[in-house]
Motif scaffolding. Structure first.
Motif, mmCIF file in Angstrom:
data_model
loop_
_atom_site.group_PDB
_atom_site.id
_atom_site.type_symbol
_atom_site.label_atom_id
_atom_site.label_comp_id
_atom_site.label_asym_id
_atom_site.label_seq_id
_atom_site.Cartn_x
_atom_site.Cartn_y
_atom_site.Cartn_z
ATOM 1 N N SER A 147 0.836 -1.208 0.000
ATOM 2 C CA SER A 147 0.000 0.000 0.000
ATOM 3 C C SER A 147 0.867 1.252 0.000
ATOM 4 N N VAL A 148 1.941 1.219 0.798
ATOM 5 C CA VAL A 148 2.862 2.367 0.829
ATOM 6 C C VAL A 148 3.407 2.604 -0.576
ATOM 7 N N PHE A 149 3.813 1.511 -1.236
ATOM 8 C CA PHE A 149 4.362 1.605 -2.589
ATOM 9 C C PHE A 149 3.332 2.205 -3.552
ATOM 10 N N ALA A 150 2.079 1.727 -3.428
ATOM 11 C CA ALA A 150 1.023 2.213 -4.322
ATOM 12 C C ALA A 150 0.752 3.699 -4.103
ATOM 13 N N VAL A 151 0.736 4.103 -2.843
ATOM 14 C CA VAL A 151 0.489 5.524 -2.551
ATOM 15 C C VAL A 151 1.632 6.382 -3.117
ATOM 16 N N LEU A 152 2.852 5.864 -3.023
ATOM 17 C CA LEU A 152 3.989 6.596 -3.597
ATOM 18 C C LEU A 152 3.834 6.742 -5.114
ATOM 19 N N LEU A 153 3.350 5.677 -5.753
ATOM 20 C CA LEU A 153 3.125 5.741 -7.208
ATOM 21 C C LEU A 153 2.071 6.784 -7.557
ATOM 22 N N CYS A 154 0.961 6.761 -6.779
ATOM 23 C CA CYS A 154 -0.108 7.757 -6.997
ATOM 24 C C CYS A 154 0.453 9.168 -6.835
ATOM 25 N N GLY A 155 1.201 9.366 -5.763
ATOM 26 C CA GLY A 155 1.769 10.689 -5.495
ATOM 27 C C GLY A 155 2.691 11.132 -6.611
ATOM 28 N N MET A 156 3.480 10.199 -7.121
ATOM 29 C CA MET A 156 4.413 10.511 -8.207
ATOM 30 C C MET A 156 3.637 11.018 -9.435
ATOM 31 N N ALA A 157 2.557 10.309 -9.760
ATOM 32 C CA ALA A 157 1.755 10.721 -10.921
ATOM 33 C C ALA A 157 1.098 12.082 -10.668
ATOM 34 N N PHE A 158 0.590 12.281 -9.450
ATOM 35 C CA PHE A 158 -0.037 13.579 -9.121
ATOM 36 C C PHE A 158 0.995 14.721 -9.216
#
Lengths: 328, 236
Positions: free
Chosen positions: B132-143
């Motif tokens: 989940s941490v990894f996924a949130v980091l990916l989302c943040g990167m795209a944002f």
């Protein structure tokens, strides 16, 4: 060092610059002169790679700014009209940032200290840029342009908005930089180019209308040379003697001073210096010359005459064009 | 790239932005974590925390991206970057990495800190948690990439922030629109675009390569577009 060939920039249907070509040699200090909106900044922005041209090329030391921008940019230091400063940085941090941005290989501290010494901002190196005066900020902008020791430095209206003391300081600084850099200076202040530059390029409505050495500007552009002399002798005889001197195209009495001295205006043909023949003719006749002044039109007059001439030419061409189309 | 990165990192902490960001992030994330785990009693589920934390980005991501390019345009320092930097992509990447460092550092540190009470009071699924941490980091990167792109469109930081808020809200909520639409085809499209839906698979501990590729593609696309927009003056 700089070779600009058939450079054109169009914004919609309007030409910002139209087919400009010129070369700047190594070590030259060239003034780019023109009224506001003439295309000076556009030309500089193209040379420095900030904007592209619609057609034509700009080469810096053999590198095309569009085809080989990395190498071309290494040769250029640019101070735009509004110095691009990060106000929250100190002078040292700002210059260090540009040093890193340009990926310089010189010794960082020594190089930055040397630049600060040259532009006389050593005392402000640790100060925040936002706390500096306008004159100091301009110097920091110039220092930024010198990072990496570029061969060419380009200044766009560097004395704009400065007080007279600061203007003199910046002019002296640019003059000094001209000793070991190729410099292009854009300005609409005519006396500035005269005091700093070896050569002048005049641009009007996007076109290059004059390209001449500063020293030759008056004679080359004005065509006729004018001489004002005061002679102690009989007016009518002095007049007829002067008219007989080869190369003299026009003579008139300007003023009579009552003590036998009169002043005369002498016009000679292009490229003919009549000062020596006038001296010998008067000496032979025994009429002492009290004073002799070579009348060079001031640079403002010259500039206006060049620009007006160009405008008149364009107007005449437009009339001719419309007449032709009416006939059709 | 590193020169721009260093300058941006420094700029975050010489202005208030970096401190305000950290303050908002740690305060709100800690509050949300407590609400959805420690204080949730029987309903405690750490996955809910990671889902809700995405909505915090509506405020925090624009805060760190809004000035990145728009300020350069406003202060005309873009002239310095374009005429001095060897590569414009390097400039944009430097800005992106700085924003991602600020975002990533706060999120990773908070996630590690919050993991400690979970192990003290329960038995968390470590794989699911860090997926989940990894996924949130990916989302943040795209944002962040989207935020930089919007910042490159305007000289006005507030417009840049507003634009980024609107786009993040749309990307988070677009999946929910599906419940009001009958067409299966449109529902599938909306679900594929939705960041919340894409994030969901990771939250279940699944390494979703499609979503990974989606987030990386969105980031790359908007960084590329930012480069082109930043350079646009050259070609106007």
């Amino acid at each position: 060092m700089i070779k600009v060939t058939n450079l054109t920039k169009k914004y919609g249907d309007r030409y910002a610059i139209d087919n400009i070509s010129f070369e700047v040699n190594d070590g030259e200090v060239v003034g780019f002169l023109g009224p506001n909106g003439a295309g000076k900044t556009t030309t500089m922005n193209i040379i420095t790679g900030y904007i592209s041209s619609t057609s034509g090329t700009a080469e810096i030391d053999g590198f095309d700014i569009l085809e080989n921008p990395t190498e071309a940019k290494k040769q250029i230091g640019y101070l735009p009209e509004f110095p691009p400063l990060y106000l929250e940085m100190t002078v040292n941090e700002y210059l260090g940032f540009i040093y890193d941005l340009k990926k310089c290989t010189l010794k960082k501290k020594e190089h930055i200290d040397e630049i600060c010494r040259v532009v006389k901002i050593t005392d402000a190196q640790k100060r925040l840029i936002k706390n500096l005066s306008k004159g100091y900020r301009q110097r920091v902008g110039i220092a930024g342009a010198l990072v990496g020791n570029p061969k060419v430095v380009i200044f766009d209206e560097p004395t704009n908005g400065l007080d007279p003391r600061q203007i003199i300081d910046i002019r002296n600084l640019i003059k000094k930089l001209g000793e070991d850099h190729t410099v292009i200076l854009s300005t609409h202040i005519l006396s500035e180019v005269k005091t700093i530059c070896d050569r002048i390029l005049i641009i009007n409505e996007g076109k290059l209308v004059a390209d001449t050495k500063t020293d030759n500007l008056e004679s080359e552009i004005k065509g006729k040379r004018k001489l004002d002399i005061k002679v102690d002798g009989p007016e009518s005889q002095v007049l007829s003697t002067l008219k007989k001197i080869p190369g003299v195209s026009f003579v008139a009495v300007e003023n009579s001073f009552g003590d036998g001295v009169s002043s005369y205006l002498i016009e000679s043909q292009d490229d003919v210096d009549v000062r020596k023949p006038v001296f010998y003719a008067m000496a032979k006749a025994g009429w002492p010359i009290v004073s002799m002044d070579y009348l060079s039109g001031n640079i403002e007059d010259i500039f206006i005459s060049v620009v007006d001439e160009d405008d008149e030419k364009k107007a005449a061409e437009a009339v001719e064009k419309s007449t032709k189309s009416d006939k059709k | 790239m590193w020169a721009v990165y260093k300058r941006e990192m420094r700029s975050y902490f010489t202005s208030l932005v970096g401190y305000v960001y950290y303050a908002i992030f740690f305060l709100v994330s800690a509050f949300l974590f407590m609400q959805y785990t420690v204080q949730a009693g029987d309903k405690a589920n750490v996955a809910n925390y990671f889902t809700i934390i995405l909505y915090l980005f509506i405020v925090t991501i624009p805060l760190i991206t809004m000035k990145l390019v728009s300020e350069e345009l406003k202060l005309k320092t873009d002239q310095l970057l374009i005429t001095s930097a060897p590569s414009i992509l390097g400039v944009i990447l430097g800005k992106f990495l700085a924003a991602f460092t600020l975002f990533g550092s706060s999120f990773i540190v908070s996630s590690i800190i919050y993991y400690i009470p979970l192990t003290m009071y329960g038995t968390p699924n470590t794989a699911k948690y860090f997926a989940s941490v990894f996924a949130v980091l990916l989302c943040g990167m795209a944002f962040i990439s989207i935020g930089i792109f919007i910042s490159s469109l305007t000289e006005n930081q507030f417009i840049a922030a507003l634009g980024t808020i609107v786009v993040i809200v749309i990307l988070l909520l677009i999946g929910n629109l599906g419940t009001y639409i009958n067409s299966e085809f449109i529902r599938t499209i909306l679900s594929n675009i939705s960041f919340s839906a894409r994030y969901g698979n990771f939250a279940n501990g699944i390494m979703d390569y499609g979503s990974l590729f989606y987030f990386l593609s969105i980031s790359a696309l908007f960084l590329f577009l930012s480069t082109k927009v930043f350079e646009r003056r050259r070609w106007m």
